[in-house]
Write an enzyme that holds these catalytic residues in place. Structure first.
Site, PDB file in Angstrom:
ATOM      1  N   GLN A  98     -34.614  41.187 -29.881  1.00  0.00           N
ATOM      2  CA  GLN A  98     -34.223  42.112 -31.057  1.00  0.00           C
ATOM      3  C   GLN A  98     -32.494  41.866 -31.018  1.00  0.00           C
ATOM      4  O   GLN A  98     -32.146  42.542 -31.870  1.00  0.00           O
ATOM      5  CB  GLN A  98     -34.698  43.270 -30.555  1.00  0.00           C
ATOM      6  N   PHE A 117     -41.400  45.994 -30.569  1.00  0.00           N
ATOM      7  CA  PHE A 117     -41.546  47.205 -30.553  1.00  0.00           C
ATOM      8  C   PHE A 117     -40.370  48.286 -29.506  1.00  0.00           C
ATOM      9  O   PHE A 117     -40.755  49.189 -29.169  1.00  0.00           O
ATOM     10  CB  PHE A 117     -42.909  47.586 -30.024  1.00  0.00           C
ATOM     11  N   GLU A 129     -35.447  44.689 -27.194  1.00  0.00           N
ATOM     12  CA  GLU A 129     -33.988  45.172 -27.374  1.00  0.00           C
ATOM     13  C   GLU A 129     -33.180  44.662 -26.439  1.00  0.00           C
ATOM     14  O   GLU A 129     -31.975  44.559 -26.706  1.00  0.00           O
ATOM     15  CB  GLU A 129     -33.991  46.665 -27.557  1.00  0.00           C
ATOM     16  N   ARG A 170     -40.398  51.796 -29.687  1.00  0.00           N
ATOM     17  CA  ARG A 170     -40.647  52.511 -31.042  1.00  0.00           C
ATOM     18  C   ARG A 170     -40.746  53.958 -31.121  1.00  0.00           C
ATOM     19  O   ARG A 170     -41.673  54.613 -30.277  1.00  0.00           O
ATOM     20  CB  ARG A 170     -41.848  52.079 -31.650  1.00  0.00           C
ATOM     21  N   PHE A 212     -38.005  55.721 -29.745  1.00  0.00           N
ATOM     22  CA  PHE A 212     -36.670  55.617 -28.573  1.00  0.00           C
ATOM     23  C   PHE A 212     -36.501  57.016 -28.160  1.00  0.00           C
ATOM     24  O   PHE A 212     -35.482  57.728 -28.520  1.00  0.00           O
ATOM     25  CB  PHE A 212     -35.679  55.357 -29.598  1.00  0.00           C
ATOM     26  N   THR A 241     -26.842  56.395 -32.347  1.00  0.00           N
ATOM     27  CA  THR A 241     -25.975  57.554 -31.810  1.00  0.00           C
ATOM     28  C   THR A 241     -24.761  56.879 -31.366  1.00  0.00           C
ATOM     29  O   THR A 241     -23.478  57.515 -31.384  1.00  0.00           O
ATOM     30  CB  THR A 241     -26.758  58.343 -30.744  1.00  0.00           C
ATOM     31  N   GLU A 270     -39.906  52.930 -37.145  1.00  0.00           N
ATOM     32  CA  GLU A 270     -40.536  54.134 -36.082  1.00  0.00           C
ATOM     33  C   GLU A 270     -41.033  55.149 -36.641  1.00  0.00           C
ATOM     34  O   GLU A 270     -41.994  55.597 -35.703  1.00  0.00           O
ATOM     35  CB  GLU A 270     -39.306  54.226 -35.212  1.00  0.00           C
TER      36      GLU A 270
HETATM   37 MO1  MOS Z   1     -36.032  50.193 -31.197  1.00  0.00          MO
HETATM   38  S1  MOS Z   1     -37.256  51.343 -29.950  1.00  0.00           S
HETATM   39  O1  MOS Z   1     -34.789  51.359 -31.377  1.00  0.00           O
HETATM   40  O2  MOS Z   1     -35.783  48.617 -30.253  1.00  0.00           O
END
Ligand code: MOS
Length: 766
Positions: free
Chosen positions: A198, A229, A233, A343, A345, A443, A719
């Site tokens: 990602q 998901f 990341e 997903r 977070f 954030t 999400e």
């Molecule tokens: Mo998503 S859980 O912000 O990669």
């Protein structure tokens, strides 16, 4: 032909079904290519005494075996804090941690080598659970908190007090495509990396750290992901770096595709959470004071745990205004794989906690939980500021709640369920209606940026490249719709290309549901620049004596000067003419999310651009003898702003909800006493199937075109629907409350059949 709002099928719908979509494992084997694999720690916590690789090195077909001693880079890696090594150095901190990289001609040689590599350990005591970590004072980073008012005074002024704990488990991502990467060495020390990620930019940075080379020698490309998901990341970077390291050492292409069990064992998951709380409320159910301490199980390293906890803290209020409130978040350091994005977070865990508290207040006061929820809602003109100081604008919570109560016939069904439970000894039913307010933005302010490249070719066809990753969510389809709308042409003229750091540099991860917000914003910016140049050219073309940009009309039928309708040219004709007159037909666009500010020390903040809202009503039926759970009906009503593609948005809601249902009902991570994961395959870890989806499932959204804060007035949807499945879990609590006569129902998530049966057995004995 407005493209926005159309039910355009997903870009890869046909190629996915035909099996012709290309993933990394589908790229044909290259000449001289090596297979990469790695040996993992068998211990959760131990000092490494020795690693023997000599015998394995003699096996035919082995091209290289590497330990941390072979990595000369002094740099640690990691997406937020750099606190990880690519290969364990001196000690291991979880069972599954990579220790040795093997590169070979084929799988057979790898298998043989693995059996000959011997690692000896001196065991240390592992910390596995949140409770153990609290006891041992084992934390990552410093605690963070948000507060308003005076909670102690609030408790003194409250007629009723409840204290308790609520635990929710983690979750395996279970993407269909496991972690994979392929690195091809080029001339002069350049590397091309194909990574299932990602976050191509993080892959690029990690490879640069490990190889000690500048970023401009590395190109990372990602065509698509077979699901992610959040699991790709940050953690894809390690596997990409392994292949890059091998490519660097051997000057040969190197590819890794993780096996399922290895993927589950080695990578982090959704954070388990424990919330400890005290709540003070009136006899009507108005919450006056709330103290919540959130503890997450971060695993052995930070990874994204701090960012996940930030989102949890900022959503522990969910949809409710609480005058006196304190929310604190602490991340436990344990000897598990480093837990990561998934997903939602951290938001699902926070919402589950507050909704559990509300459910308990209702049982305690013998009132309907929905009534308690509405009493405490953020209001439109007062009580509309979140504890971190953001005013909740365009609040649609009450509207959603009223509409769904009606369409789901909430009141009538509550009465029916009460009646059913009174007259039935085999089954138990429950219902719950929850709201959700989901803040959209990273954030970390700097991440809220994106760039995009839009190239128009001389035949009028267009290529678009962004920092965004297509992982099944339909990002590329929506991007095509946006570009089609901007140029007033058909979507068939637009292709979205593979994401690549060569075209789009310094990208943020496609995460936090912001993929379209950021990349769509950048695409619009690029399109507008192109339109400006074309309009200027057209003005001169149509009326060389008296060119006037303002009289150029750009319509679905073509481009013309309003002073002379006969001048009309199609987009294609105009583009060709522009090219021959040396007009720039490629532009980079840039976007930053406006007006964001967030500082933990400030009482007034705006961490979110806007909120995606929703409500859900779930009804469950429990078998009293087996604990078996069925979701007989679910209704979801959302505020997703202006839906760009109803079919794709529906799919996101359906999939997100069912995935959330899996998290709260059946997906249970199991570990041995010494910290090895036992639920490491589909045989012992159960994700929901189509048969588990709600029997009756009504999905909808309200009309809302007021979200001028975002591209095409849309709202993020990736999400948020996941969170709405919390109502399945609160519906279980509601069902079980029929057994307890005013005593709060204390259960964990997931509410597995085992967990439910344990509770029923306890109460039926009494
Ligand atoms: Mo998503 S859980 O912000 O990669």
């Amino acid at each position: 032909m407005p493209a926005i709002g159309k039910n355009l099928p997903h870009d890869a719908a046909i190629t996915h079904v035909c099996g012709t979509s290309q993933f990394i494992c589908d790229i044909p084997k290259l000449q001289n290519e090596l297979v990469v694999d790695f040996v993992i720690s068998e211990e959760a916590h131990a000092n490494i005494l020795s690693i023997e690789t000599e015998k394995a090195l003699e096996i035919e077909g082995i091209a290289g075996i590497y330990t941390s001693a072979d990595i000369t880079s002094p740099h640690k890696i990691g997406p937020v804090f750099q606190d990880e090594y690519l290969l364990a150095k001196g000690k291991v901190e979880y069972a599954g941690q990579p220790i040795v990289i093997i590169a070979a001609e084929d799988e057979k040689a790898i298998k043989k080598a693995k059996s000959l590599i011997k690692i000896s350990y001196k065991k240390l005591n592992p910390i596995l659970s949140i409770e153990e970590a609290i006891e041992e004072n084992s934390f990552i980073a410093v605690p963070r908190s948000v507060s308003r008012g005076d909670i102690e005074e609030g408790f003194l002024n409250s007629k009723n007090l409840l204290e308790g704990e609520v635990y929710c488990g983690g979750q395996e991502h279970f993407y269909l495509e496991p972690h994979s990467a392929l690195t091809i060495p080029g001339e002069n020390g350049e590397f091309k990396v194909y990574s299932a990620t990602q976050n191509p930019t993080d892959v690029q940075m990690t490879v640069a750290e490990v190889l000690e080379i500048p970023l401009n020698k590395i190109v990372v490309e990602t065509k698509r992901l077979g699901g992610s998901f959040g699991g790709k990341e940050s953690q894809s970077s390690y596997f990409a770096a392994m292949t890059a390291f091998v490519a660097h050492k051997t000057n040969r292409p190197a590819r890794i595709i993780l096996e399922r069990e290895k993927d589950i064992t080695t990578t982090g998951k959704r954070h388990p959470f424990l919330a400890k709380y005290k709540v003070g409320f009136s006899s009507d159910g108005i919450i006056n004071s709330l103290d919540v301490n959130l503890f997450s199980n971060g695993g052995y390293a930070c990874d994204l745990s701090t960012s996940v906890m930030d989102k949890s803290i900022l959503h522990a209020d969910n949809a409710y205004f609480v005058p006196n409130i304190k929310i604190t978040g602490k991340i436990c350091r344990t000897n598990l794989a480093s837990n990561t994005a998934f997903r939602g977070f951290g938001i699902p865990q926070a919402v589950l906690s507050i909704e559990s508290i509300i459910e308990d207040i209702a049982v305690y006061l013998k009132k309907d939980a929905k009534e308690i929820r509405e009493l405490n809602f953020y209001k439109l003109d007062c009580n509309n500021t979140a504890p971190y100081g953001q005013v909740i604008e365009n609040n649609t919570l009450q509207e959603l709640m009223e509409k769904i109560s009606e369409s789901a016939e909430y009141k009538a069904r509550v009465a029916k369920i009460a009646d059913f439970n009174k007259n039935q000894s085999q089954k138990l039913r429950g219902i719950s209606c929850i709201p959700m307010k989901y803040g959209i933005a990273f954030t970390a302010k700097f991440l809220n940026q994106a760039n995009a490249l839009v190239n128009i070719y001389t035949d009028g066809s267009i290529q678009v490249s962004t920092c965004g990753i297509e992982m099944g969510q339909g990002l590329n389809t929506k991007i095509r719709q946006i570009v089609a709308q901007e140029f007033k042409i058909g979507v068939e003229n637009i292709r979205v290309m593979a994401t690549c750091t060569e075209k789009n540099n310094n990208g943020s991860p496609t995460a936090s549901s912001t993929g379209l917000d950021l990349n769509g914003g950048a695409v619009v910016n690029a399109c507008q620049k192109l339109k400006d140049s074309i309009v200027e050219f057209a003005a001169g073309l149509f009326n060389p004596q008296n060119p006037n940009k303002d009289s150029i009309i750009w319509s679905n039928e073509g481009i013309f000067d309003s002073r002379d309708e006969s001048s009309k040219m199609s987009f294609k004709e105009m583009v060709k003419a522009a090219y021959f007159n040396r007009v720039n037909l490629g532009e980079r666009g840039f976007y930053i999310t406006p007006k964001l500010n967030f500082d933990w020390d400030s009482p007034v903040n705006r961490p979110f651009n806007y909120f995606t809202n929703g409500c859900s009503v779930s009804e469950v039926e429990i078998d009293r003898f087996t604990g078996e759970l069925k979701v007989s009906r679910a209704d979801v009503l959302m505020d997703i702003g202006n839906s760009l593609n109803p079919g794709i948005d529906r799919g996101q809601i359906y999939g997100g909800f069912v995935q959330g249902q899996g998290w709260v009902t059946m997906e249970e991570l199991k570990y041995s006493k010494d910290g090895k994961i036992l639920s490491n395959s589909p045989a012992n870890y159960k994700i929901p199937s189509i048969h588990d989806a709600p029997k009756e499932f009504n999905i909808g959204w309200i009309e809302n075109d007021k979200n001028t804060h975002n591209v095409a007035k849309s709202k993020a949807i990736g999400e948020p629907p996941f969170v709405l499945a919390v109502s399945v879990w609160t519906a279980v609590k509601n069902a079980l409350s029929y057994l307890t006569d005013g005593e709060v129902v204390s259960i964990k998530s997931p509410a597995t059949s085992e967990e439910i049966l344990k509770f029923i057995t306890k109460y039926e004995k009494n």
